[in-house]
Design a protein around this motif. Structure first.
Motif, PDB file in Angstrom:
ATOM      1  N   ALA A 469       0.912  -1.399  -0.027  1.00 47.26           N
ATOM      2  CA  ALA A 469       0.024  -0.122   0.230  1.00 47.26           C
ATOM      3  C   ALA A 469       0.549   1.007   0.025  1.00 47.26           C
ATOM      4  CB  ALA A 469      -0.613   0.194   0.945  1.00 47.26           C
ATOM      5  N   ALA A 470       2.439   0.950   0.908  1.00 48.66           N
ATOM      6  CA  ALA A 470       2.711   2.227   0.853  1.00 48.66           C
ATOM      7  C   ALA A 470       3.596   2.399  -0.340  1.00 48.66           C
ATOM      8  CB  ALA A 470       4.121   2.596   2.178  1.00 48.66           C
ATOM      9  N   VAL A 471       4.366   1.835  -1.266  1.00 50.35           N
ATOM     10  CA  VAL A 471       4.365   1.895  -2.516  1.00 50.35           C
ATOM     11  C   VAL A 471       3.413   2.254  -3.265  1.00 50.35           C
ATOM     12  CG1 VAL A 471       5.606   0.187  -4.172  1.00 50.35           C
ATOM     13  CG2 VAL A 471       6.312   0.048  -1.851  1.00 50.35           C
ATOM     14  N   LEU A 472       2.359   1.487  -3.667  1.00 55.82           N
ATOM     15  CA  LEU A 472       1.309   1.992  -4.418  1.00 55.82           C
ATOM     16  C   LEU A 472       0.827   3.025  -4.262  1.00 55.82           C
ATOM     17  CD1 LEU A 472      -0.222  -2.069  -4.491  1.00 55.82           C
ATOM     18  CD2 LEU A 472       1.242  -0.473  -6.872  1.00 55.82           C
ATOM     19  N   THR A 473       1.152   3.485  -2.839  1.00 60.27           N
ATOM     20  CA  THR A 473       0.047   5.283  -2.614  1.00 60.27           C
ATOM     21  C   THR A 473       1.541   6.288  -3.026  1.00 60.27           C
ATOM     22  OG1 THR A 473      -0.778   3.947  -1.124  1.00 60.27           O
ATOM     23  CG2 THR A 473      -0.324   6.381  -1.012  1.00 60.27           C
TER      24      THR A 473
END
Length: 494
Positions: A469-473
């Protein structure tokens, strides 16, 4: 073939230091029996090595830039060899932990200089080939560690997992002296000692608190005091780096959301994919009765799948946005860990295969793109620092992951045990001996281990998905191809 001798010298050291991250895993039950260790001792045998790597990587790179990379690499080899001998001769857990820390110091000196030495030794197409071989050796080390550790432990003795480093070190030292040229950064600034000390204190304090929380409790004065020390040390580190003209880590890099996302992804990847291996090894050997070799082979699905997927991804997906390769890889890692929660009291090693294979696919997909993405997210003159920061985040994630998952595993195991069975015997690797003495305790032991492992796997899965989620966001924009470095720059301070 003489031109590839510097590559051989560097790969010998890299293979050895990376094998030692995982080679110890399958030997832990034998160590526990031989040295009468506690659960915390077993955690520290793994954690102190990762912690030393995480704490000293950036500082070692800075020192190498200033005094000479070959010199620091050779010093690292000598320290690593001496510490390996001392580990093999250790007569108690405290000695083994101390010498493993010394091993980590030598490993940090080697790890911080390998890319710089290759970058200086090769140019053009040869440089690309050299880094390709170096990357393959890194992958092979991860795959070989558990199996090599199992073979040495089962057919010789656990001490040979350290003794085997001696001839390799001698060969690497002799070859490095003969064929590797010295190099420096003419603008090297030396070691940021205040930053290094405060970062080490912060990382060490929080790791120690997490490892001891099973005995001390979350609300104890010791635990709260260690967390407070970690917080104050981290604050001091931030203030020092913010005011330094030549910081070990330029905090301005964290203004870039893409860089923050990749750092978070790297840290959580290590936690979610690798930190539970120590507890799986205890289950396979002390509960399921497997030998070190078969326990090592049971972990191969992850390493083999990662190796294959990394090769395919490197060829087919090298132009794909890092947001999708790294983020997608972390999704697979999270799902793989969640598949492992299917473990039950009656499960055998086969229950691990689907989860480890899916996790390995995620590791193979995410890892190759991660370093390039970190360096492409920052100005070119900070690429080396970004690469070093990513390596630090991954090693710190491994150290913290072992401690966090250990606390969760121990709590889940203890909660499921009947009052007559002391948890410390099981977490200290004595489950097999307990079952032999009192066979009627076997069902409770199997149930307790499955419960503890399920909790650890569940947390790993959630952290893997959090990293995704951190990377995709945060990593919103695809990295333009012309900004991705063709070869990683050396780790340096600025």
């Amino acid at each position: 073939m003489r031109k590839w001798l510097p590559l051989t010298a560097v790969c010998l050291g890299a293979f050895m230091l990376l094998v030692d991250v995982t080679i110890v895993t399958v030997a832990l039950p034998d160590m526990a029996t031989s040295l009468h260790t506690t659960f915390a001792d077993l955690q520290w045998v793994l954690d102190i090595y990762a912690l030393a790597l995480a704490a000293l990587l950036l500082g070692a790179g800075s020192l190498a830039d200033r005094i000479g990379r070959r010199k620091v690499y050779l010093a690292g080899l000598v320290v690593f060899a001496a510490a390996s001998l001392a580990c093999g001769l250790a007569t108690g857990p405290a000695q083994l932990i101390a010498f493993r820390g010394l091993q980590g110091i030598g490993g940090a000196a080697m790890f911080a200089t390998t890319m710089a030495l290759l970058s200086h030794a090769y140019q053009g197409r040869d440089r690309g080939i050299a880094f390709g071989v170096w990357g393959s050796v890194n992958g092979a080390a991860a795959a070989a560690g558990p199996v090599l550790g199992g073979l040495l432990t089962e057919h010789l003795d656990w001490r040979w997992i350290f003794y085997v480093n001696l001839p390799v070190s001698v060969a690497a030292i002799a070859l490095t002296l003969k064929v590797v040229r010295e190099s420096r950064n003419p603008h090297g600034t030396g070691v940021d000692l205040p930053g290094l000390l405060t970062f080490t204190l912060a990382a060490g304090s929080v790791t120690y608190a997490l490892i001891r929380v099973g005995d001390n409790g979350w609300g104890s004065t010791t635990t709260l005091g260690l967390f407070a020390l970690a917080a104050l040390s981290l604050l001091a580190f931030i203030l020092i780096e913010a005011r330094s003209k030549r910081p070990m880590l330029d905090l301005a890099l964290f203004r870039n959301p893409a860089f923050v996302g990749i750092m978070a992804g790297g840290l959580l990847l290590s936690v979610a994919a690798f930190s539970y291996f120590v507890y799986v090894s205890l289950w396979l050997q002390s509960v399921r009765g497997m030998g070190p070799v078969t326990a090592g082979l049971a972990m191969l699905p992850m390493s083999v799948t990662a190796f294959v997927v990394a090769g395919v991804a490197g060829k087919k997906l090298h132009d794909a946005p890092a947001r999708w390769t790294v983020g997608g890889g972390l999704v697979l890692i999270g799902l793989g860990a969640l598949l492992l929660t299917l473990i039950g009291a009656d499960s055998t090693w086969t229950v691990l295969v689907p989860g480890l294979a899916v996790t390995g696919a995620g590791v193979g997909l995410a890892t190759p793109a991660m370093a390039a993405a970190a360096m492409a997210a920052v100005p070119p003159e900070r690429a080396g620092m970004a690469g070093g920061a990513l390596n630090t985040a991954r090693q710190l994630g491994n150290a913290l992951g072992i401690a966090v998952l250990g606390a969760v595993f121990q709590a889940g195991l203890s909660h499921s045990l009947p009052s007559g069975i002391p948890a410390r015997l099981l977490t200290g690797g004595q489950a097999g001996a307990l079952i032999s003495r009192t066979p009627e305790a076997a069902p409770a032991v199997h149930t307790a281990f499955a419960s503890g492992l399920r909790d650890a796997f569940l947390l790993s899965g959630l952290l893997g998905l959090l990293g995704a989620a951190a990377v995709l966001t945060l990593v919103r924009r695809p990295t333009p191809a012309h900004l991705v470095p063709t070869t990683p720059e050396p780790v340096r301070a600025g």
